[in-house]
Design an enzyme around this catalytic site. Structure first.
Site, PDB file in Angstrom:
ATOM      1  N   ASP A 187      23.540 143.297 -91.176  1.00 32.59           N
ATOM      2  CA  ASP A 187      24.924 143.028 -90.777  1.00 32.59           C
ATOM      3  C   ASP A 187      25.883 143.733 -91.730  1.00 32.59           C
ATOM      4  OD1 ASP A 187      26.816 140.794 -89.236  1.00 32.59           O
ATOM      5  OD2 ASP A 187      27.513 141.238 -91.272  1.00 32.59           O
TER       6      ASP A 187
ATOM      7  N   TYR B  31      33.770 146.917 -94.783  1.00 33.75           N
ATOM      8  CA  TYR B  31      32.925 146.833 -95.985  1.00 33.75           C
ATOM      9  C   TYR B  31      32.811 148.197 -96.661  1.00 33.75           C
ATOM     10  CZ  TYR B  31      31.205 142.415 -93.930  1.00 33.75           C
ATOM     11  OH  TYR B  31      31.091 141.163 -93.369  1.00 33.75           O
TER      12      TYR B  31
ATOM     13  N   HIS C 175      36.212 141.572 -85.720  1.00 34.41           N
ATOM     14  CA  HIS C 175      36.069 140.948 -87.032  1.00 34.41           C
ATOM     15  C   HIS C 175      36.938 139.697 -87.208  1.00 34.41           C
ATOM     16  CE1 HIS C 175      34.661 142.226 -91.302  1.00 34.41           C
ATOM     17  NE2 HIS C 175      34.653 140.915 -91.178  1.00 34.41           N
TER      18      HIS C 175
END
Length: 273
Positions: free
Chosen positions: A46, A51, A107
């Protein structure tokens, strides 16, 4: 696949119930962590655009001998890209070195921005194009989920939310289950076990089963039917978090851990973000 438990999403696709999260890991750390995880037996990874480590995931996947058909790769659409999910996913795929992802998630709903329904319509099209096998969301509360259903008629396969023994999200978990939405736990160890690993019941169960507190908490997620993605870049902990398939918690033990729920949120509240 490995001997780990697999869940069937409501679109018919299969997903490992335990995966590796790579939040707050650098590209290099991510590449090393994913390589180790694949060696240990993980098949679900994931990541997310925000990120900034999708290249690390891609590097490890390209170097691994694991067939693509055995991998389950998740990435996520960031808030600023809700206006153009196709471009965002194509960028993520390039960084991952993949032709498709197994799961693409919005998200955050960002209700004040009011783009998540249109973004969801775009994800539906991306699934139809084959750029993602399944589509879901992160951090959606019940009103957000209900609106998606009401305005598009398409239900997410999964809702990834902050969930751990101190924030058990029972009402949301039950609503998800009622609508055949899998619930996935982020920050499943409450960010390193702060306030969880030192709880008497967790320590007692760790002694009883000759496991670590972290393993008890991971098992708690699995036994509650949750998809769980503990994050680690430490090889020993990556292996430890995966060594949880040789025991189960009973109904009474799950009930004892349920009493730890204090509604303590470590991350942002989706309704206020």
């Amino acid at each position: 696949m490995t001997t780990q438990p697999i869940i069937k999403l409501h679109d018919g696709n299969l997903m490992p119930q335990l995966g590796l999260g790579v939040w707050q890991a650098s590209i290099e750390e991510t590449a090393n962590a994913v390589a180790k995880a694949l060696e240990v037996g993980y098949r679900s990874i994931d990541t997310a655009a925000i990120y900034k480590n999708e290249e690390g995931v891609g590097s490890a996947l390209q170097s691994a001998s694991v067939p693509r058909s055995e991998l389950f790769v998740t990435t996520k659409l960031w808030d600023d890209d809700q206006g153009d999910p196709q471009a965002a996913l194509e960028t993520s795929l390039k960084k991952l070195g993949l032709d498709y992802v197994d799961l693409y998630l919005i998200h955050w709903p960002r209700p004040a921005q009011d783009q998540y329904v249109d973004a969801w319509r775009s994800l539906i099209k991306l699934r139809e194009q084959g750029l993602t096998k399944s589509i879901g969301v992160c951090n959606f509360n019940i009103p957000h989920l209900q609106r998606l259903q009401d305005e598009t008629g398409v239900t997410p396969v999964i809702n990834q939310v902050e969930l751990h023994p101190l924030l058990q999200q029972r009402q949301l978990h039950a609503w998800n289950a009622m609508h055949h939405i899998a619930t996935e736990s982020w920050s499943p160890l409450a960010q390193g076990g702060a306030g969880v690993f030192d709880q008497a019941v967790i320590k007692h169960l760790a002694e009883k089963y000759e496991k670590t507190p972290a393993q008890i908490v991971v098992r708690w997620h699995l036994d509650n039917g949750l998809v769980v993605i503990p994050k680690s870049v430490t090889p020993s902990r990556i292996r430890e978090n995966f060594a949880v398939f040789d025991f189960k918690l009973d109904k009474d033990e799950l009930g004892q851990i349920a009493k730890l729920d204090s509604g303590k949120r470590l991350g942002p509240d989706p309704a206020a973000r």
